[in-house]
Enzyme design. Structure first.
Site, short mmCIF file in Angstrom:
data_model
loop_
_atom_site.label_atom_id
_atom_site.label_comp_id
_atom_site.label_asym_id
_atom_site.label_seq_id
_atom_site.Cartn_x
_atom_site.Cartn_y
_atom_site.Cartn_z
N TYR A 60 -5.73 -1.16 -7.30
CA TYR A 60 -7.17 -1.47 -7.32
C TYR A 60 -7.61 -1.82 -8.73
O TYR A 60 -7.14 -1.23 -9.71
CB TYR A 60 -7.99 -0.27 -6.84
CG TYR A 60 -7.91 -0.06 -5.35
CD1 TYR A 60 -8.87 -0.61 -4.51
CD2 TYR A 60 -6.88 0.67 -4.78
CE1 TYR A 60 -8.81 -0.42 -3.14
CE2 TYR A 60 -6.81 0.87 -3.41
CZ TYR A 60 -7.77 0.32 -2.60
OH TYR A 60 -7.70 0.50 -1.25
N TYR A 85 0.41 0.79 -1.03
CA TYR A 85 0.54 1.62 -2.23
C TYR A 85 0.83 3.07 -1.85
O TYR A 85 0.41 3.53 -0.79
CB TYR A 85 -0.72 1.52 -3.11
CG TYR A 85 -2.03 1.94 -2.47
CD1 TYR A 85 -2.43 3.28 -2.45
CD2 TYR A 85 -2.88 0.99 -1.90
CE1 TYR A 85 -3.64 3.66 -1.89
CE2 TYR A 85 -4.09 1.36 -1.33
CZ TYR A 85 -4.46 2.69 -1.32
OH TYR A 85 -5.66 3.06 -0.76
N ARG A 129 0.18 4.05 1.86
CA ARG A 129 -0.88 3.45 2.67
C ARG A 129 -0.45 2.04 3.05
O ARG A 129 -0.03 1.25 2.21
CB ARG A 129 -2.19 3.34 1.87
CG ARG A 129 -2.88 4.61 1.42
CD ARG A 129 -3.37 5.55 2.51
NE ARG A 129 -3.76 5.00 3.80
CZ ARG A 129 -4.93 4.44 4.09
NH1 ARG A 129 -5.85 4.32 3.19
NH2 ARG A 129 -5.20 4.00 5.31
N HIS A 170 -4.49 -2.54 3.65
CA HIS A 170 -5.75 -2.32 4.36
C HIS A 170 -6.90 -2.82 3.52
O HIS A 170 -6.79 -2.96 2.30
CB HIS A 170 -5.95 -0.82 4.68
CG HIS A 170 -6.02 0.03 3.45
ND1 HIS A 170 -4.90 0.49 2.80
CD2 HIS A 170 -7.07 0.48 2.72
CE1 HIS A 170 -5.26 1.19 1.74
NE2 HIS A 170 -6.58 1.20 1.65
N HIS A 184 -11.00 -1.93 2.89
CA HIS A 184 -12.11 -1.00 3.14
C HIS A 184 -13.37 -1.79 3.50
O HIS A 184 -13.69 -2.77 2.82
CB HIS A 184 -12.40 -0.17 1.89
CG HIS A 184 -11.28 0.74 1.49
ND1 HIS A 184 -11.23 2.06 1.85
CD2 HIS A 184 -10.16 0.52 0.75
CE1 HIS A 184 -10.13 2.62 1.35
NE2 HIS A 184 -9.47 1.71 0.68
FE LIG Z 1 -7.45 2.07 -0.11
#
Ligand SMILES: [Fe+3]
Lengths: 235, 205
Positions: free
Chosen positions: A107, A146, A156, A159, A161
């Site tokens: 991120y 990640y 994860r 995806h 959000h």
């Molecule tokens: Fe996330």
């Protein structure tokens, strides 16, 4: 009263919603109440919501795939779909916020300290407003998977959000969209926190046939249903 | 996604905002309910107050980067929304919505006005502010409501506050906390998880 406004809100079906705590996710142990929530009457405060939110939350960031004219790294994708209520009515004018990791699964956020490369041309935050048919759309890149820190190798799956602000405070929704066919979906602890298998599957987007998309984008279709019905059933 | 007529669709499953909700989503003034936009003049109706507090998690530590969303009526108890029969009388300079986030100490702050009371089909609503709380590990929005101690009689009659056992109702009263810049300050502490007598009461979303 305009027909398109929901005025009936039944409680969520618990089987279609996540249950806590979730193993390896410390915050789910310390931040969710012990006491079950109290059921309250639905009054005007809950039925209503801000209809002019775009004055505060400015829409417009729908192309995340480049920054200052420079392309982000990764597979170009177009994510689109409709926001609908439980009566299948389009939710027009809803604000749709989305954020995601870059192609390497990191991120653009100072809190993400993982040792994966940042892409200077990818921030990964978008916001738009749905049209009269409830449609939203974002041009972006496919996020990477990640690993969750201290989680015994829980990764994860890719995806996105999503945060949706609709016409009632009770139609608020925060969710995540997953990608079809990813093997990590079946073992993701956040997806698995939803007991109902069909409800899990509804968080997974579907491919749009390549012939239907202009330009060099891989298309993904993802409708999201927010809570709310019309008390008078449609004929 | 296709559905037969009258066959309701099922709402999507909630998921947490996770640890990386973008700070850049917050604009200057998002936590100021007295203005409908950062550059708009503040509403002239109602008593402007500061509502602040800390969001704490189990053990008393701060819940950092929680997102709080406030929704409330204007000074005369109207919502600018068609489902309020009095919406035509609502204050055009008041949106009623704001968003705040907690800092490293778990602290949040709103600038708003004391909302008006109104008669609802469920009963007379006391002045109140609905708060929705999101955060990493919070899988579904936590909903609570702020009431004001100076409206004791209205609070006693409020149909939502009445849902709580009497001993828990004080937990939803904002506490007078002095003055700042000539404005009354109210403190609303939130404990997400704790002992029964101290955990903030939440309502089913
Ligand atoms: Fe996330």
């Amino acid at each position: 009263m305009p027909d398109a406004l929901p005025d009936l809100f039944a409680p969520y079906d618990e089987h279609t919603q996540p249950q806590v705590p979730i193993q390896h996710y410390a915050g789910t142990y310390t931040r969710n109440p012990r006491r079950p929530p109290f059921r309250r009457p639905v009054t005007r405060t809950e039925l209503t919501g801000p209809l002019d939110l775009s004055a505060k939350l400015h829409p417009g960031d729908i192309n995340l795939a480049e920054t200052n004219g420079k392309p982000a790294q990764g597979q170009l994708i177009y994510v689109t779909g409709r926001i609908l209520d439980e009566d299948s009515r389009p939710v027009a004018g809803a604000l749709v916020e989305m954020w995601q990791a870059n192609a390497a699964g990191r991120y653009f956020n100072p809190l993400d300290q993982r040792d994966a490369p940042l892409d200077p041309n990818f921030i990964g935050n978008g916001r738009c407003q749905t049209d009269a048919t409830g449609r939203y759309g974002f041009f972006t890149i496919k996020p990477g998977a990640y690993p969750v820190p201290n989680s015994n190798k829980w990764w994860r799956p890719p995806h996105i959000h999503f945060s949706i602000l609709g016409p009632s405070s009770l139609s608020r929704l925060v969710t995540q969209m997953y990608f079809p066919g990813d093997p990590l979906n079946a073992v993701d602890l956040l997806l698995l926190s939803i007991a109902d298998r069909e409800a899990q599957q509804r968080l997974i987007s579907s491919h749009i046939p390549t012939q239907q998309i202009e330009g060099e984008w891989l298309g993904f279709q993802h409708n999201m249903v927010v809570r709310g019905r019309h008390a008078t059933p449609p004929l | 996604m296709s559905a037969l007529p009258n066959s309701p669709l099922v709402p999507a499953g909630w998921q947490t905002i996770g640890p990386f909700f973008p700070r850049t989503f917050f604009n200057e003034g998002d936590n100021d309910l007295t203005r409908i936009a950062p550059t708009a003049p503040p509403t002239a109706l109602g008593e402007t107050i500061i509502l602040h507090g800390h969001v704490l998690q189990e053990g008393g530590g701060p819940c950092v980067n929680a997102v709080l969303e406030a929704w409330q009526a204007d000074a005369l108890g109207h919502f600018r929304h068609p489902l309020d029969p009095g919406h035509a009388k609502a204050d055009p300079a008041f949106m009623g919505w704001g968003r705040a986030w907690t800092d490293a100490e778990g602290h949040f702050e709103f600038r708003t006005i004391i909302p008006g009371s109104f008669a609802d089909t469920s009963g007379p609503r006391a002045p109140h502010i609905n708060l929705g709380i999101l955060g990493s590990g919070i899988m579904r929005r936590l909903c609570t409501t702020v009431f004001f101690p100076q409206h004791a009689a209205a609070n006693t009659a409020d149909p939502v506050l009445a849902v709580l056992p009497a001993e828990l109702r004080p937990l939803l009263l904002a506490q007078p906390d002095g003055e700042r810049d000539g404005l009354r300050v109210f403190r609303f502490p939130v404990l997400l998880r704790g002992e029964p007598h101290e955990e903030t009461p939440f309502f089913l979303d």
